[in-house]
Design a protein around this motif. Structure first.
Motif, short mmCIF file in Angstrom:
data_model
loop_
_atom_site.label_atom_id
_atom_site.label_comp_id
_atom_site.label_asym_id
_atom_site.label_seq_id
_atom_site.Cartn_x
_atom_site.Cartn_y
_atom_site.Cartn_z
N VAL A 45 97.24 35.41 58.27
CA VAL A 45 98.43 35.58 57.43
C VAL A 45 98.08 35.38 55.96
CG1 VAL A 45 100.68 34.58 56.87
CG2 VAL A 45 100.06 34.97 59.26
N ALA A 46 97.15 34.48 55.69
CA ALA A 46 96.71 34.22 54.31
C ALA A 46 95.83 35.34 53.76
CB ALA A 46 95.97 32.89 54.23
N GLY A 47 95.54 36.35 54.59
CA GLY A 47 94.80 37.51 54.10
C GLY A 47 93.32 37.51 54.37
N LEU A 48 92.84 36.62 55.25
CA LEU A 48 91.40 36.53 55.49
C LEU A 48 90.84 37.85 56.00
CD1 LEU A 48 88.74 34.97 55.71
CD2 LEU A 48 89.50 34.10 57.93
N HIS A 49 91.52 38.48 56.97
CA HIS A 49 90.98 39.72 57.54
C HIS A 49 90.93 40.84 56.51
CE1 HIS A 49 95.27 40.23 57.71
NE2 HIS A 49 95.19 41.46 58.21
N LYS A 50 91.93 40.91 55.63
CA LYS A 50 91.93 41.93 54.59
C LYS A 50 90.82 41.66 53.57
CE LYS A 50 96.90 42.76 54.99
NZ LYS A 50 98.22 42.67 54.31
N ALA A 51 90.62 40.39 53.25
CA ALA A 51 89.58 40.04 52.29
C ALA A 51 88.20 40.41 52.82
CB ALA A 51 89.64 38.54 51.98
N ILE A 52 87.97 40.18 54.12
CA ILE A 52 86.68 40.53 54.71
C ILE A 52 86.41 42.03 54.57
CG2 ILE A 52 85.40 40.69 56.90
CD1 ILE A 52 86.77 38.07 57.75
N GLU A 53 87.41 42.85 54.87
CA GLU A 53 87.22 44.30 54.77
C GLU A 53 87.05 44.72 53.32
OE1 GLU A 53 86.59 46.23 57.29
OE2 GLU A 53 86.77 44.37 58.45
N HIS A 54 87.77 44.07 52.40
CA HIS A 54 87.60 44.40 50.98
C HIS A 54 86.20 44.05 50.50
CE1 HIS A 54 88.60 45.17 46.85
NE2 HIS A 54 88.35 43.92 46.51
N LEU A 55 85.69 42.89 50.90
CA LEU A 55 84.33 42.50 50.52
C LEU A 55 83.31 43.49 51.08
CD1 LEU A 55 84.62 38.65 51.15
CD2 LEU A 55 84.34 39.74 48.93
N ARG A 56 83.50 43.88 52.32
CA ARG A 56 82.58 44.86 52.92
C ARG A 56 82.61 46.18 52.14
NH1 ARG A 56 84.29 43.49 59.19
NH2 ARG A 56 82.59 42.02 59.63
N ALA A 57 83.80 46.59 51.72
CA ALA A 57 83.91 47.83 50.95
C ALA A 57 83.17 47.73 49.62
CB ALA A 57 85.38 48.17 50.73
N MET A 58 83.30 46.58 48.95
CA MET A 58 82.62 46.40 47.67
C MET A 58 81.11 46.45 47.82
SD MET A 58 85.14 46.33 45.69
CE MET A 58 84.28 46.03 44.16
N VAL A 59 80.59 45.86 48.90
CA VAL A 59 79.15 45.90 49.14
C VAL A 59 78.71 47.33 49.46
CG1 VAL A 59 77.29 45.12 50.66
CG2 VAL A 59 79.01 43.49 49.87
N ARG A 60 79.52 48.06 50.23
CA ARG A 60 79.17 49.45 50.53
C ARG A 60 79.12 50.29 49.25
NH1 ARG A 60 82.55 48.77 55.19
NH2 ARG A 60 84.32 49.68 54.05
N ILE A 61 80.09 50.08 48.38
CA ILE A 61 80.10 50.82 47.11
C ILE A 61 78.85 50.48 46.30
CG2 ILE A 61 81.29 51.02 44.90
CD1 ILE A 61 83.93 50.52 46.46
N ALA A 62 78.51 49.20 46.24
CA ALA A 62 77.33 48.78 45.47
C ALA A 62 76.05 49.38 46.05
CB ALA A 62 77.25 47.25 45.46
N LYS A 63 75.96 49.45 47.38
CA LYS A 63 74.78 50.04 48.00
C LYS A 63 74.69 51.53 47.70
CE LYS A 63 74.04 46.82 51.83
NZ LYS A 63 74.00 46.66 53.31
N ALA A 64 75.83 52.22 47.79
CA ALA A 64 75.83 53.65 47.48
C ALA A 64 75.46 53.90 46.04
CB ALA A 64 77.20 54.24 47.80
N GLU A 65 75.97 53.07 45.14
CA GLU A 65 75.67 53.20 43.73
C GLU A 65 74.19 52.95 43.47
OE1 GLU A 65 75.93 53.74 39.69
OE2 GLU A 65 77.33 54.28 41.29
#
Length: 545
Positions: free
Chosen positions: A383-403
């Motif tokens: 409820v505090a958003g942990l699951h959403k934060a995990i997916e957001h962090l994963r997305a940021m790492v994927r973007i950084a790797k692609a870049e």
């Protein structure tokens, strides 16, 4: 195998007959209990020693030292001692502190300990003999020793034939401890406690260097929030804090090279404590993601083998969700009810800090080595958003790797990144770096052209393709900009992530909401770019445009 009932019953009768005359029969058989407790629960020596350090910190020690004693020229320690300058204990308390459950802090939720099991459990898990020396301010040193070999030989029977812990007696410290105190406290040891462990039959490391290296790293992480109040030394070397999220500027390896951890906004909430503690407890979620080059020495290659830098062992060992109790790390979990952490998730960092009043909800074990999070608490974290934060962090790492894969760079072997030296001809003649070329093209578009370009990014039938193109633009922009602009774009991405997270969960509505969220992100980027284009900069500034 067939059981001989007669022999079994006879064996039981012999056993009970031998014990029936004893007066110390309560809830345990002392000798059997202590032999069994040696095999319970510690992952290793590091965790056992941490129990002793917890006690020292809770005694308000300003300095804690772990020292070793040796016999002859042996490289493996024969003695291990934890020395602190806390408030110390009187003779009666020294005796009770040696006993399992002997503590005046029963069920205390304000510090690191609760049950009074840490000292005796941790010491006997490493050796067969331990002694507690303690001194109050302006008092004498008193000590009690428990030797398991003597215990096996009935050496701790009192006048009533009961097995009992002996009373504390005035004591003189062994030679290596006196030398250690002269070095550590040249002005004199005013008060404190020393726990000495001998007959070290369960020491995992065979060399002093290996033991010190592992202890320094573990304690640096486990106590990184507490080392500001208490200085911790291992074999004469001070332990420095190591933030496993690499966000603390004063933490070891924070500024090892040009790479930095990127933080998300922390989340804090309060809930009612469980069990007999009652009251309320606080939970704080900290988040960070790391560039894919964060653990590498040569940034043009992966962090493998000798190219792994000093950060990489921390990244690898503390992989998953880190749980900290009252500022002290207790466990790392690589699995939640809704996801599991794999190797690619090493570059996302999460810490959950909670109050000891929530021990029951987090299932903290007596030895403070493990949590067993209740379903209700997992739900609260979700409820505090942990699951959403995990997916957001994963997305940021994927973007950084692609870049990283799409942007060539020149790197030095020290990990200091240089701007790209890829050069392209310009219509005006001469050459410019790729970054200069991109800036020139953006200026040439003008405000109207820039807005049109942004609109064209999302004018596609494929929302995923539009998003990839847009994020690639943002990633390139952030890579060339200074810190202030990077912060602005990170804020824009967080806002976009929140907007997409509030989209309707119905599959039929999801594509439309996704497109709308992408349009909102494109509009925000256009607005930011226009503001940057119109901003006046001093001549010669290398700030991104």
């Amino acid at each position: 195998m067939k059981d001989d009932h007669g022999e079994t019953v006879k064996s039981q009768q012999t056993y009970t007959s031998n014990l029936s005359g004893r007066r110390d029969l309560g809830f345990i058989i002392p000798e059997s209990f202590i032999r069994g407790i040696r095999h319970i629960g510690y992952r290793g020596n590091v965790e056992a020693i941490a129990e002793l350090i917890d006690n020292s910190m809770q005694a308000y020690a300003e300095r804690v030292d772990l020292v070793f004693g040796y016999k002859d020229s042996a490289s493996k320690p024969a003695q291990l001692a934890v020395i602190d300058d806390g408030h110390g204990m009187g003779p009666d308390m020294v005796r009770f502190a040696m006993m399992w459950g002997g503590t005046h802090r029963e069920n205390d939720r304000g510090g690191l300990g609760r049950f009074g099991y840490g000292l005796p459990c941790s010491t006997v898990s490493m050796g067969r003999r331990f002694t507690v020396y303690s001194k109050l301010r302006r008092g004498r040193i008193h000590a009690v020793t428990l030797d398991l070999d003597m215990l096996d030989d009935d050496g701790y029977r009192n006048a009533q034939a009961e097995t009992a812990m002996p009373s504390a007696q005035p004591a003189i410290l062994p030679g290596f401890l006196r030398e250690s105190l002269r070095r550590i406290h040249p002005g004199g040891w005013k008060s404190g406690t020393i726990v000495l462990v001998e007959k070290l039959d369960r020491l995992e490391w065979t060399t002093r260097i290996g033991l010190r290296r592992n202890l320094m790293r573990h304690f640096g992480v486990a106590y990184h929030k507490l080392l500001r109040a208490t200085a911790l030394h291992v074999d004469g070397e001070q332990v420095h804090p190591i933030d496993p999220l690499f966000l603390s500027p004063d933490g070891e390896f924070h500024a090892l090279d040009v790479d930095r951890a990127h933080a998300l906004d922390p989340v804090t909430f309060r809930i009612e404590g469980g069990g007999a503690s009652g009251g309320f407890g606080e939970v704080t979620l900290r988040y960070a993601w790391l560039p894919p080059t964060f653990g590498a020495t040569d940034k043009s290659r992966d962090a493998i083998g000798i190219n792994a830098n000093a950060r990489f062992p921390i990244i690898k060992q503390y992989h998953g969700i880190i749980f900290s109790r009252n500022g002290r790390l207790v466990d790392v979990k690589s699995r939640t009810p809704w996801t599991s952490f794999i190797n690619n998730d090493r570059y996302i960092r999460i810490e959950i800090e909670f109050s000891a009043s929530l021990d029951e909800a987090f299932g903290v074990t007596t030895s403070k080595q493990q949590v067993s999070v209740s379903p209700d608490m997992w739900n609260r974290l979700r409820v505090a958003g942990l699951h959403k934060a995990i997916e957001h962090l994963r997305a940021m790492v994927r973007i950084a790797k692609a870049e990283r894969q799409s942007r060539p760079t020149d790197r030095t072997n020290t990990g200091i990144a240089k701007p790209s030296t890829i050069r392209e001809p310009l219509a005006t003649g001469g050459v410019r770096t790729r970054g200069e070329l991109l800036r020139r093209r953006r200026r040439a578009l003008g405000p109207d052209g820039l807005v049109a370009a942004m609109r064209s990014i999302v004018a596609t039938a494929d929302p995923a393709a539009a998003l990839d193109t847009l994020l690639s633009h943002i990633g390139q922009r952030m890579a060339e900009a200074d810190t202030a602009i990077v912060v602005e774009y990170e804020r824009l991405l967080r806002q976009w992530a929140r907007q997409t997270a509030t989209s309707s969960p119905e599959p039929k509505n999801r594509p439309g909401n996704f497109v709308h969220a992408t349009h909102r992100l494109a509009a925000g980027v256009a607005t930011k770019e226009l503001a940057l284009l119109s901003e006046k900069r001093p001549k010669g500034s290398n700030r991104g445009t």
